[in-house]
Every structure is written in C-alpha cells, then in structure tokens.
Scaffold this motif. Sequence first.
Motif, PDB file in Angstrom:
ATOM      1  N   ARG A 254       0.756  -1.132  -0.206  1.00 14.20           N
ATOM      2  CA  ARG A 254       0.125  -0.020  -0.175  1.00 14.20           C
ATOM      3  C   ARG A 254       0.772   1.086   0.070  1.00 14.20           C
ATOM      4  NH1 ARG A 254      -4.584  -1.612   4.509  1.00 14.20           N
ATOM      5  NH2 ARG A 254      -5.680  -3.115   3.229  1.00 14.20           N
ATOM      6  N   ARG A 255       1.924   1.159   0.880  1.00 16.87           N
ATOM      7  CA  ARG A 255       2.732   2.286   0.844  1.00 16.87           C
ATOM      8  C   ARG A 255       3.371   2.636  -0.491  1.00 16.87           C
ATOM      9  NH1 ARG A 255       4.720   1.676   6.260  1.00 16.87           N
ATOM     10  NH2 ARG A 255       5.993  -0.164   5.374  1.00 16.87           N
ATOM     11  N   ASP A 256       3.828   1.746  -1.139  1.00 21.31           N
ATOM     12  CA  ASP A 256       4.326   1.798  -2.560  1.00 21.31           C
ATOM     13  C   ASP A 256       3.376   2.622  -3.373  1.00 21.31           C
ATOM     14  OD1 ASP A 256       6.624   0.480  -1.567  1.00 21.31           O
ATOM     15  OD2 ASP A 256       6.162  -1.318  -2.786  1.00 21.31           O
ATOM     16  N   ARG A 257       2.054   2.207  -3.401  1.00 16.87           N
ATOM     17  CA  ARG A 257       1.206   2.820  -4.064  1.00 16.87           C
ATOM     18  C   ARG A 257       1.137   4.401  -4.285  1.00 16.87           C
ATOM     19  NH1 ARG A 257      -5.374   1.168  -4.464  1.00 16.87           N
ATOM     20  NH2 ARG A 257      -5.640   3.262  -5.425  1.00 16.87           N
TER      21      ARG A 257
ATOM     22  N   PRO B 288       6.932  11.128   4.283  1.00 19.62           N
ATOM     23  CA  PRO B 288       7.201  10.352   3.334  1.00 19.62           C
ATOM     24  C   PRO B 288       7.186   8.809   3.989  1.00 19.62           C
ATOM     25  CG  PRO B 288       8.600  11.991   3.173  1.00 19.62           C
ATOM     26  CD  PRO B 288       8.111  12.318   4.367  1.00 19.62           C
ATOM     27  N   GLY B 289       6.762   7.813   3.120  1.00 22.30           N
ATOM     28  CA  GLY B 289       6.584   6.542   3.586  1.00 22.30           C
ATOM     29  C   GLY B 289       5.523   6.298   4.698  1.00 22.30           C
ATOM     30  N   SER B 290       5.017   6.972   5.196  1.00 21.89           N
ATOM     31  CA  SER B 290       4.074   6.728   6.136  1.00 21.89           C
ATOM     32  C   SER B 290       2.621   6.346   5.527  1.00 21.89           C
ATOM     33  CB  SER B 290       3.929   8.075   7.208  1.00 21.89           C
ATOM     34  OG  SER B 290       3.149   9.065   6.535  1.00 21.89           O
ATOM     35  N   PHE B 291       2.571   6.522   4.406  1.00 21.55           N
ATOM     36  CA  PHE B 291       1.036   6.292   3.829  1.00 21.55           C
ATOM     37  C   PHE B 291       0.740   4.756   3.738  1.00 21.55           C
ATOM     38  CE2 PHE B 291      -1.294   5.113   0.046  1.00 21.55           C
ATOM     39  CZ  PHE B 291      -2.475   5.791   0.166  1.00 21.55           C
ATOM     40  N   GLN B 292      -0.386   4.379   4.377  1.00 22.25           N
ATOM     41  CA  GLN B 292      -1.013   3.099   4.449  1.00 22.25           C
ATOM     42  C   GLN B 292      -2.696   3.172   4.329  1.00 22.25           C
ATOM     43  OE1 GLN B 292      -0.212   1.359   8.115  1.00 22.25           O
ATOM     44  NE2 GLN B 292       2.000   1.534   7.894  1.00 22.25           N
TER      45      GLN B 292
ATOM     46  N   ALA C 232      -6.880   6.549   4.431  1.00 22.21           N
ATOM     47  CA  ALA C 232      -5.514   6.140   4.918  1.00 22.21           C
ATOM     48  C   ALA C 232      -5.085   6.457   6.025  1.00 22.21           C
ATOM     49  CB  ALA C 232      -4.592   6.848   3.849  1.00 22.21           C
ATOM     50  N   LEU C 233      -4.028   5.670   6.665  1.00 25.79           N
ATOM     51  CA  LEU C 233      -3.327   5.962   7.956  1.00 25.79           C
ATOM     52  C   LEU C 233      -2.123   6.690   7.415  1.00 25.79           C
ATOM     53  CD1 LEU C 233      -3.389   4.947  10.988  1.00 25.79           C
ATOM     54  CD2 LEU C 233      -2.418   2.849  10.282  1.00 25.79           C
ATOM     55  N   GLY C 234      -1.627   7.640   8.396  1.00 25.36           N
ATOM     56  CA  GLY C 234      -0.461   8.210   7.839  1.00 25.36           C
ATOM     57  C   GLY C 234       0.246   9.315   9.146  1.00 25.36           C
ATOM     58  N   ARG C 235       1.212   9.688   8.651  1.00 25.60           N
ATOM     59  CA  ARG C 235       2.020  10.479   9.954  1.00 25.60           C
ATOM     60  C   ARG C 235       2.150  12.166   9.373  1.00 25.60           C
ATOM     61  NH1 ARG C 235       4.439   7.761  14.251  1.00 25.60           N
ATOM     62  NH2 ARG C 235       4.459   5.280  13.630  1.00 25.60           N
ATOM     63  N   VAL C 236       1.834  12.973  10.106  1.00 23.87           N
ATOM     64  CA  VAL C 236       2.423  14.359   9.942  1.00 23.87           C
ATOM     65  C   VAL C 236       3.392  14.772  10.935  1.00 23.87           C
ATOM     66  CG1 VAL C 236       1.645  16.738   9.430  1.00 23.87           C
ATOM     67  CG2 VAL C 236      -0.004  14.909   9.011  1.00 23.87           C
TER      68      VAL C 236
END
Lengths: 284, 274
Positions: free
Chosen positions: A8-11, A71-75, A112-116
């Motif tokens: 998913r992150r790769d997407r 960057p890289g935190s997206f799921q 999505a799950l992610g970080r800021v």
Amino acid sequence: MNRTFSRRRDRLLVYQTMREGKITSARRTTCSACGAECANLEWERNLWVCPRCGFHSPVDAYYRLSNILDPGSFQELEERISPADPLSFPGYPAKLSALEEETGLKDGAVAALGRVDGCRAVFALLDSRFLMGSMGTAVGEKITRAAEYAARKKLPLVTFSASGGARMQEGIFSLMQMAKTAAAIQRFQSGGGLYISCFTHPTTGGVTASFASLGDIMLAEPGALIGFAGPRVIEQTIKEQLPEGFQRSEYLLDHGFLDRIVPRSEWRAVLGQLLALHEKGGRS
Amino acid sequence: MSRYTPEEKVKIARHPDRPGTADFINALFTGFFEQRGDRFCGEDPSILGGIARFHGRPVTVIGHRKGKNLEENLRCNFGMPSPEGYRKAQRLMRQAEKFGRPIITFVDTPGAYPGREAEERGQGEAIAQCLALMSALEVPVISVITGEGGSGGALALAVANRVLMLEHAVYSVLSPEGFASILWKDSSRAEEACGVMKLTAQDLRRGGIVQGVLREPEGGAHTDWQATFRTVDAALTRELAGLEKLRGPALARQRYEMFRAMGQGLPPAGREEP
C-alpha cells in the motif's frame, strides 16, 4: 500483514513518480477562475494553486496526501469498498466503471493511515474527479469506517471534503449516509477523539450538512465554495444575484463557521501543529 | 397498496388538505405547550415543537409546519426550515433527553430553505448537528413521514428508532424537480424522476429505510382525517410501548446500528458495458 502494508505504501510512491513523469513545461493548463494559462510545471511547483490569481484548483486525494504526509507513512485503508446501484439507475454502472478506469478509484473517497511530523492520524478524503466527490453508499461507508478505525486505534481523524453533496444516482441510500457518517463522527468524538474537518473547493449539500460540519477544528482552503444549497439554486429561489464572495471560505470565517483558512502550502504545518497539540499527555 | 403511480403519490403527499403537524398534534396529544426560539437569534415557525401528553405520558413533539392558508404558508416558508428551526429542534430534543421524555417527530417538508440568510447562519451546520445529536439520544425517538420527506431538511428530524411512513407519503434524497434538474439539467422531467427515485413508502420499506407503512383512507389522508389520526395513534402507541422496554444506552445503540447498516450489504453495481 507487513507485506500488505508495504504494498500500500508503494502505491503512493508509484503514483508520485507517475505524476512527475507526466508533468512537463510543454503542457499547459488554463485556470478555471482567472483564465490565465500556465505551464503545468509551474502549476505543479505551486501545488496546483493558480500562479496568477491564487485559485486553489481541485486536486485528487492521493496528490493531496502526498503533500501532507511524512514520506513513507502512507497506508491505504479499506480500498475494497465498492459502490452499489440500489435504484438500478440507467447508465450508472457504466459511468462507475469508466471512472474506475480513469482514476483507479472504486469510488470518490480515499482513507489512509499516515503521519504528519511524526504524529499518527487517520485521513479520509473525497476526490472530486469521481462524480464531483458526491456521497453514495461507498463514500459514506468509507468515511464511517475511517471514523470507526480512528476510534478503535485511538487516533485523530482528519477529513478533506470536496463534494457536490449526496449522490443522486443512489437516491435515498445516499441521503442515509448523512445520518450514518454524522452518527459515526458523534460516537468517535464522544469517545474523546479529535476530529479535524478541512473543506476544499467546492463542498456543498449533504456533505456540508453531515460529517464535514462536525469538526472539533474546522479549516478550509482559500476561496473554497462551502454551503448547503448551491449558489445557482439560491439565486433561482430568491430571484436576486448573490454578492461577490458569498459562501466562500473567507465569508464562512467571518460568519463564525471556520477556525482558520489554510493555504495549500501550509496544510502540513498546520495539521502537524494541531495533531501535536492533541498528543497524549500534551507533550510538545 | 400500489394503485397509485409514484407521480400520483407525490401529488397526494403534497395535497394542501392533507393533515399537517399542527393537525396531528391537536388530534393525538393533549395539553400541548409550544416551545419557541433557538436561544441564539431567532424563532422559525416552519418547525413546530413543544411538550404534550400522549395518552397521559409527557412527550416532546416536533414537526415541520407548512401552514394552512397563504398567510400561514408565507410565515412558515412553506415548511422549509431555516437554521433557527433546526437549532430549536436540537434544544427541544436535548431537553427531552434531560427529562426522559420520548420524542415524536412529524416530517413534512420540501427541504431545508435554500436562501441567503439560511446559508449565512449555517444551514449545513444546523442540519449536521441535528443528525449527530439525534443519533445518540438516550430516549425513544419515533418519526412519522406524513407528507413530503425532502432531502437533508427532512432527515434532520428523522434519525429515529422507528421511522414510519404514511402510505402515500414520499421520502427522497431531493425533490423530484431538483433531482431531474441536477441529473438531466431539466426540472420538467420531474415525473420521470418520480419513477426512478424509489421514493414511495412501499419501496422504502423494502429497502429497509422505513420500518413501517401506515395505511391511509381510500383516496389519501386528506379524505378522512379521523381515520388517519386513528391509524397514526395506534402505530405510535404500539411502537412507543416496544421502545419503552429498552434502556437509554440500548435505544441509542439500536438507532445507531439501524442507520449504520443502511447502504451496507447491497449488491455491488454491475459493471456490464453500456
């Protein structure tokens, strides 16, 4: 599990690379607000805010996330939810499959799950490329599940809305998504969850009149049209012309419905600040 | 039951002699005390509400009011509420919860008013707050769609444990005129819209959107008010008796789960080529 997540992150990464490949200075785009024509490269550098007039043109959900998340935190969450056709509405299934082909989305929302800045949060975004981000059963279900997921994981919820309102093609079932999403937000908030609602251009109808208006913090991009009834319907009803700036973000701020107007380049900083202020124990 | 086409039902649902909220309150309740004002800035007569007794039991009753003659129609804005109306409804519902009163709502509106002042004062926010508040109330809530259930303006009073509908009432995402105008850019195709929208009580019962359909007298509710009142009275009595067996949190849970399930489990849209 981990493999699913990394796929998913790769997407988002693949998507970013794909976009960058497409952006050249040879192609040009005309601003729908001021009519100025600029090179796509210039638009891109300006985050698709018109380099001449500052119009915040609609952008798709993945693009927005790619500008906000670490960057890289997206799921991505709940990718598989797909739309229904409860009215057997003529031409609707064909329209849906054409849009899926065009956008890669099953319907008009992305969760999505992610970080800021290191702070984790659940994000739910409407994508106006898909039938104006209108809310049918799949969009309502995705927003609801995002709120439920955030409640379960004790994470803040951030939504970005851009919507023509309830989706006509799914009739009364679309209307019921207003009650469903509002109830899910209510439940999430009464359990102590932080909900930040961000309006983008344009957000009207059943989305304004449900989850999007229930934020603990309410934010909007500059110049976004935000309202219940659309300006055309109002003008037809009252038979007079509406004043300049009516139902725009600045107007809503003046009337007490927003906390702040956030230019596109500042979302990451503002959301980072707010999420950090609500971290457990209030640590800085 | 389906002797009338959807277009004919829309006409019956909008019939000027059809009993409205004020008529139902007069006939079914005693000792009605009207409560006015939103305690912020105004009073909206297009929503009528207050405290009354239903078979002796204090309840809060709220509904859309269209008015019975032109003067009243104008005062009530033809049953199209402004934010003040929805905020008054919220105030009354909070109070009902505080005092443990069941809430009964009557829904009959073309939709929330699409006007300049209504937008200025947050029509969208007012409706959203109604939905959120109703979804979590820990008292029984019963809604009866008596005429037109138009859009978010109707739903704002209809997040109930039981949503009942008179046989010829209609309930839809938007008025047929608005629907045709949005989808086909042609409001004169409203009749065609009626056909595809599935807005009749029978369709909505089948779709799980309403939980009961209340029989109307031959020709429609306007032909025999007393018979209509008897039917609605019996239905409210029955539903209230059932709901009063549940405790507050169970009522909130039942309502949440009912709306949570709406639109779930529908078959995915077929993807056949045009």
